[in-house]
Design a protein around this motif. Sequence first.
Motif, short mmCIF file in Angstrom:
data_model
loop_
_atom_site.label_atom_id
_atom_site.label_comp_id
_atom_site.label_asym_id
_atom_site.label_seq_id
_atom_site.Cartn_x
_atom_site.Cartn_y
_atom_site.Cartn_z
N MET A 91 0.57 -1.56 0.10
CA MET A 91 -0.04 0.14 0.04
C MET A 91 0.67 1.50 0.06
SD MET A 91 -2.63 -1.88 3.15
CE MET A 91 -4.32 -0.14 2.77
N SER A 92 0.56 2.34 -0.24
CA SER A 92 0.67 4.17 -0.28
C SER A 92 1.30 4.47 1.23
CB SER A 92 0.18 4.78 -1.02
OG SER A 92 -0.76 5.00 -0.02
N ARG A 93 2.13 5.13 1.37
CA ARG A 93 2.62 5.41 2.82
C ARG A 93 1.36 6.80 3.04
NH1 ARG A 93 3.41 7.57 6.93
NH2 ARG A 93 5.10 8.94 7.85
N GLU A 95 -1.57 4.75 3.11
CA GLU A 95 -2.66 4.49 3.68
C GLU A 95 -1.78 3.55 4.59
OE1 GLU A 95 -5.18 2.98 -0.71
OE2 GLU A 95 -3.03 2.53 -0.47
N ARG A 96 -1.00 2.82 4.51
CA ARG A 96 -0.28 2.42 5.61
C ARG A 96 -0.11 2.77 6.92
NH1 ARG A 96 4.06 1.95 1.55
NH2 ARG A 96 5.87 2.86 3.53
N ASP A 131 -1.17 13.26 1.60
CA ASP A 131 -1.54 14.42 1.20
C ASP A 131 -2.53 14.95 1.63
OD1 ASP A 131 -4.26 13.00 0.63
OD2 ASP A 131 -3.62 12.07 -1.42
N GLU A 161 -6.24 12.84 2.32
CA GLU A 161 -5.51 11.02 3.88
C GLU A 161 -5.27 12.22 5.02
OE1 GLU A 161 -2.95 8.51 1.03
OE2 GLU A 161 -2.10 10.57 1.77
#
Length: 273
Positions: free
Chosen positions: A137-139, A141-142, A168, A171
Motif C-alpha cells: 500500500m501507499s505511505r 494508506e500504511r 496528501d 489523507e
Amino acid sequence: MLRFEQVNFTYGTSRTITDVSFTILPGEFVALLGENGAGKSTLCRLGNGLLKPSSGTVWIQGQNTKAIKTSSAARSVGYLFQNPDRQLCQNTVREEILFGLEYALGNRENLAAEKERRCEEMLALFALDGNRAPFGMSRGERQQVALASVLARKPPLLILDEPTTGLDYRECMTIMGIMSRLHQEGTTILMISHDMEVVADFAARALVLSKGRLVGDGPVKGIMKNKALLDATSLLPAQIPALALALGPGFEDIYTVDEMYALIEQLKARRRL
C-alpha cells in the motif's frame, strides 16, 4: 492522564530530556512542538513507557512507568510511530488490526465476536480492504492501517508522532477528522506536529520543547502569537496568525480566516463612514 515530574533522560552520555514537568488532563488535545532534534519523539516514548526516565517520574493514569511493564502501559496508551513501517508486522490489513486486539483483549473464545466487530469497525472507518497486504500500500494508506490497529484497542490516551507526515491533503483531513471525533468523544491526545496549520485547527494547548527542555506551555493561540518563543525555537506560526503578527496593532486577537475577513470588512466600513 499523563504527568511528567522533573524527568531527565540520557542516551549513553548525551542528555536528551532535561528536567521536564507537565500534566495532561483527561480530554485534552495537546500539540508537542519544537525544532528537529528537540527531543519530541523521545519525550513521547517516555510517555508510553517504551523508555524509562534516567531520573524523575512519568505517571500514566496514576501508574509509575518504572513500576509497570511496557505491555501494561500499552493498554492505556495508543502510540502511532512517525514511520508506520515500524509497527506493521502482519500479512494483511485484517490480521494487522486483529493482532493488536489479541494483546488488548486476550485470546478467550467469548471475545472472538468482539474482536471481529472492532476490526470491521476500523475497516469501515478508514475504508480499508482487509485482504490487502500492508506493505503493498501507499505511505498514506500504511499510516492509516497503523492508526486503525491502534484505535481498535480503544485506548483512553493517544500519542501521535507526526501523524500527517507524507500524507496528501485528503489523507491528512481523513486522519485529523477521525482524531477530532475521538477527542470530542473523550479521548486524550498528545500529538507531535510540524504542521502549524493542523495544530491551529485541532489542538487547544501546545507544549514547546527546545534542546530537551520544556520552554513553552499554554493555549495554542497564545503560542502562535509569541514571536520571541517562536523565533527562539525556529517555529513559524500558522498563516493567519503570522499575517496578524505582521499587520501589528489591531490584529492581536485574529487567528482564523473568518476573523480576519470580518475585521477587514469592519475597517472598510469605517473608512466609508
